[in-house]
Structure formats: C-alpha cells, structure tokens
Scaffold this motif. Structure first.
Motif, PDB file in Angstrom:
ATOM      1  N   GLN A  80       0.837  -1.202   0.000  1.00 56.86           N
ATOM      2  CA  GLN A  80       0.000   0.000   0.000  1.00 56.86           C
ATOM      3  C   GLN A  80       0.873   1.253   0.000  1.00 56.86           C
ATOM      4  O   GLN A  80       1.822   1.359   0.775  1.00 56.86           O
ATOM      5  CB  GLN A  80      -0.898  -0.012   1.239  1.00 56.86           C
ATOM      6  N   LYS A  81       0.529   2.185  -0.847  1.00 53.86           N
ATOM      7  CA  LYS A  81       1.323   3.418  -0.978  1.00 53.86           C
ATOM      8  C   LYS A  81       1.193   4.292   0.265  1.00 53.86           C
ATOM      9  O   LYS A  81       2.174   4.727   0.828  1.00 53.86           O
ATOM     10  CB  LYS A  81       0.874   4.177  -2.223  1.00 53.86           C
ATOM     11  N   SER A  82      -0.053   4.549   0.657  1.00 53.31           N
ATOM     12  CA  SER A  82      -0.219   5.261   1.921  1.00 53.31           C
ATOM     13  C   SER A  82      -1.526   4.821   2.549  1.00 53.31           C
ATOM     14  O   SER A  82      -2.535   4.681   1.863  1.00 53.31           O
ATOM     15  CB  SER A  82      -0.194   6.766   1.703  1.00 53.31           C
ATOM     16  N   SER A 121       0.863   0.783   5.178  1.00 52.35           N
ATOM     17  CA  SER A 121       2.110   1.121   4.471  1.00 52.35           C
ATOM     18  C   SER A 121       3.350   1.131   5.370  1.00 52.35           C
ATOM     19  O   SER A 121       4.362   0.537   5.025  1.00 52.35           O
ATOM     20  CB  SER A 121       1.977   2.415   3.680  1.00 52.35           C
ATOM     21  N   SER A 167      13.276   4.869   0.842  1.00 49.28           N
ATOM     22  CA  SER A 167      11.896   5.336   0.731  1.00 49.28           C
ATOM     23  C   SER A 167      11.861   6.605  -0.118  1.00 49.28           C
ATOM     24  O   SER A 167      12.495   7.605   0.179  1.00 49.28           O
ATOM     25  CB  SER A 167      11.277   5.563   2.114  1.00 49.28           C
ATOM     26  N   LYS A 179       8.846   8.529  -1.609  1.00 46.96           N
ATOM     27  CA  LYS A 179       7.384   8.546  -1.589  1.00 46.96           C
ATOM     28  C   LYS A 179       6.745   8.742  -2.970  1.00 46.96           C
ATOM     29  O   LYS A 179       5.719   8.174  -3.277  1.00 46.96           O
ATOM     30  CB  LYS A 179       6.889   9.646  -0.624  1.00 46.96           C
ATOM     31  N   GLU A 180       7.411   9.542  -3.788  1.00 46.45           N
ATOM     32  CA  GLU A 180       6.781   9.863  -5.072  1.00 46.45           C
ATOM     33  C   GLU A 180       6.943   8.747  -6.095  1.00 46.45           C
ATOM     34  O   GLU A 180       6.325   8.767  -7.142  1.00 46.45           O
ATOM     35  CB  GLU A 180       7.303  11.209  -5.597  1.00 46.45           C
ATOM     36  N   LEU A 201       6.727   5.033  -7.864  1.00 46.82           N
ATOM     37  CA  LEU A 201       5.757   3.948  -7.944  1.00 46.82           C
ATOM     38  C   LEU A 201       6.437   2.590  -7.785  1.00 46.82           C
ATOM     39  O   LEU A 201       5.892   1.676  -7.198  1.00 46.82           O
ATOM     40  CB  LEU A 201       5.053   4.025  -9.305  1.00 46.82           C
ATOM     41  N   PHE A 219       4.345   0.463  -5.262  1.00 47.49           N
ATOM     42  CA  PHE A 219       3.498   1.174  -4.302  1.00 47.49           C
ATOM     43  C   PHE A 219       2.176   1.547  -4.962  1.00 47.49           C
ATOM     44  O   PHE A 219       2.159   2.314  -5.926  1.00 47.49           O
ATOM     45  CB  PHE A 219       4.203   2.440  -3.805  1.00 47.49           C
ATOM     46  N   VAL A 220       1.081   1.008  -4.430  1.00 51.85           N
ATOM     47  CA  VAL A 220      -0.224   1.206  -5.078  1.00 51.85           C
ATOM     48  C   VAL A 220      -1.335   1.404  -4.044  1.00 51.85           C
ATOM     49  O   VAL A 220      -1.107   1.284  -2.844  1.00 51.85           O
ATOM     50  CB  VAL A 220      -0.598  -0.029  -5.946  1.00 51.85           C
ATOM     51  N   ARG A 221      -2.532   1.676  -4.509  1.00 50.11           N
ATOM     52  CA  ARG A 221      -3.696   1.719  -3.621  1.00 50.11           C
ATOM     53  C   ARG A 221      -3.984   0.297  -3.142  1.00 50.11           C
ATOM     54  O   ARG A 221      -3.916  -0.648  -3.927  1.00 50.11           O
ATOM     55  CB  ARG A 221      -4.914   2.229  -4.385  1.00 50.11           C
TER      56      ARG A 221
END
Ligand code: PRP
Ligand code: ZN
Length: 302
Positions: free
Chosen positions: A15-17, A21, A37, A39-40, A42, A55-57
């Motif tokens: 999970q991205k956030s 996560s 890490s 954050k921006e 993928l 990193f995704v929903r």
C-alpha cells in the motif's frame, strides 16, 4: 499501465499510503530488504535483494497479484476477501494464495448506525439502506442472516452517508473506533475480522524467484516468531533453580551458567516463547531470582 515482469526479480505490491504502508515497509526492513523510501516513486528496487516493490492503492493489490502483474502483495484480508468474492461473482478464478497471515493491520468490518438509534438484532436491518465500500462481504452477510436490505456502494467517506441521507446504516472498517465516534455512529455487528496478509500469485515461480521467495518467507517467519519472544536473564540461588525454571514462560531448556565469585547462585538465560509480564517477573522474584532482565529478540532462525 503495462509492465513486463523481470525474470529473476520478485515483484511485491504494497500500500502506498494508509494503514498498512508503514508496517509493510518495516516488515521488509526487518527481513533485511533495503528500499530507499521515495514517496513519489511507484516502483522501487531493493538494493540488496532480488525484489522490486510497487506502491499502489490497497484496493488494487488483489487484482495485481491475481493477474500476475505482481508475484506478491501485502494486503488486508478485508480487501482481499472483497476482491475474491467480486471475482467469483463475475465467474473468474481466484488466482492467488495466502502465504502468511501477518501480525499487523488488524481491523474489523462492522455494521454501524447512528448512536441514538435503537438496535436489537440483525433483523432490524430489513428494508434499510446500507452504505459500504465492501458490497460483496456485506451482501453475503445479509444473505446468510436472511435479511433483505439495500446495499449502497460508496468508494469512500462511508461514515458520512447517514448524515447525507444516502443510507440508514453503514458497513465499514473499524480499527481504533475513532472514525465512528467522531461521526456519532456505533458498531452493532462485526461481520469480518481482518489482519494484513502476504499473498502470492498461484502460478509456479521460476527457480530464481522461487528461491528468493523461500528466503523471504524464512526471514519473515523469523521476524514474526521473534516478535512474541523474549530473552530473560536472571540470577538464581542454586537451591531454588528448579522452582524458578517453572516460572519461565514457554522456555524449554534454559542455559545455566556459573557466577564468578558466588558459589551459591547461577545465571539463567532463557528464550521465552510467550510474553513476559510484570506478574511473571514478580513470581520469579518471589521464587528467589534477582537481577532479572527481559530483552526483546530481533530475529530468530531455529
Ligand atoms: C477505514 C474506514 C474508516 C477508518 C476507521 O478506512 O473507512 O475511515 O479506516 O479507522 P478507525 O476506527 O481507526 O478510525 P481506511 O483507512 O482503510 O482507508 P481506505 O478505506 O480508503 O483504504
Ligand atoms: Zn483502500
């Protein structure tokens, strides 16, 4: 987006956030997998292990794994169950396996209603509109209970649906309970309990990836096992050694060592497979133990 899978590197979706996560990244770190890490970004490549992290929903993770875009995913069992039911109702196959249940991300899917409303049983939901982001799990529950209610699917902010007049009750995730409280709602039924899980695509992996996964799982088991385990060190009068051993929770063969300069006592070191509480320490003390130290264990491989 389309991806071609590298032949020799595992691809893991996390999970991205959101609620999973940080714990997901911490788990990777504890398994010795280093990702810088960013954050921006993928997709990140681990420097020291043949694994790439996507990193995704969280809601996209089951599908990414089932379709084989990713070999692995860390996802809440709630999201997974919803996606699996969705696939089943669309007549498509599952395509995933749960490799491990993880010890974080615990939450429950609950039916909740405005605080002031009376509630006696699930039959009270008959004829009501239930707002939820989990229509499949909710419908299954209502069907199992023989309750005819209307399920209103919302993708987010489910908790405000009753106030907006979109629904009478909601079925949403509860973790700390503060979202419900802030919206003057109360949970009346728990319909699904969840923690995070590591899932994998069902198809066999090539030998390189299979080997990498084996290592990940061994380390993960070591980290999870260590989490509930403590190392106790104490001094015991020789005369009360047997009694003290009885109070060491879940330890089989403690190490007993001589103490320099004291013939009457020994040092006892033990790995305890259960939590060590203050009560345990009191009992040890009463049995004659002194200088009791309880240390966390970081990793374990038996
Ligand atoms: C869930 C749920 C609530 C909140 C409850 O959303 O929809 O908003 O968590 O948590 P609490 O009991 O600790 O207040 P989540 O964080 O899973 O976001 P998502 O549904 O957008 O993934
Ligand atoms: Zn989500």
């Amino acid at each position: 987006m389309t991806f071609t899978l590298p032949k020799d590197r595992l691809r893991l979706a996390i999970q991205k956030s959101g609620r999973l996560s940080t714990d997901s990244l911490d788990l990777l770190k504890a398994c010795g997998i280093k990702v810088k890490s960013a954050k921006e970004k993928l997709l990140l490549h681990a420097d020291n292990f043949p694994i790439d992290i996507l990193f995704v929903r969280d809601d996209d993770i089951p599908q990414l794994v089932m379709d084989g875009v990713c070999d692995l995913g860390i996802v809440g069992q709630n999201v997974l169950e919803e996606a699996a039911l969705e696939r089943r109702s669309a007549g498509t196959a599952g395509g995933y396996e749960v490799e491990r249940s993880l010890d974080f991300g615990s939450c429950r899917l609950c039916i909740a209603l405005p605080e002031e409303r009376a509630y006696t049983s699930v039959q009270d939901l008959a004829g009501q509109r239930v707002a939820t982001s989990y229509p499949q799990i909710t419908k299954r529950y209502l069907e199992q209970k023989g309750v005819k209610a209307e399920v209103v699917q919302l993708s987010g902010s489910v908790e405000i649906a009753p106030r907006l007049g979109l629904a009478d009750v909601i079925c949403d995730l509860v973790s700390s309970g503060s979202t419900l409280e802030a919206n003057k709602l109360r949970a009346v039924e728990t319909i699904f309990k969840s923690t995070a899980a590591l899932i994998r695509n069902q198809r066999p992996l090539n030998p390189e990836k299979a080997h990498a996964l084996e290592i990940v799982l061994r380390r993960l088991d070591g980290v999870q096992k260590a989490a509930g385990t403590k190392y106790i060190m104490l001094h015991a009068p020789k005369a009360s050694l047997e009694q003290i051993k009885k109070f060491l929770p879940g330890s089989e063969n403690p190490t007993v060592l001589p103490l320099a300069g004291d013939d009457t006592k020994v040092a006892v070191h033990a790995v305890c497979s259960e939590d060590v509480f203050w009560e345990t320490m009191e009992s040890l003390k009463q049995a004659g133990a002194s200088s009791i130290l309880v240390l966390p264990i970081e990793k374990m491989m038996l």
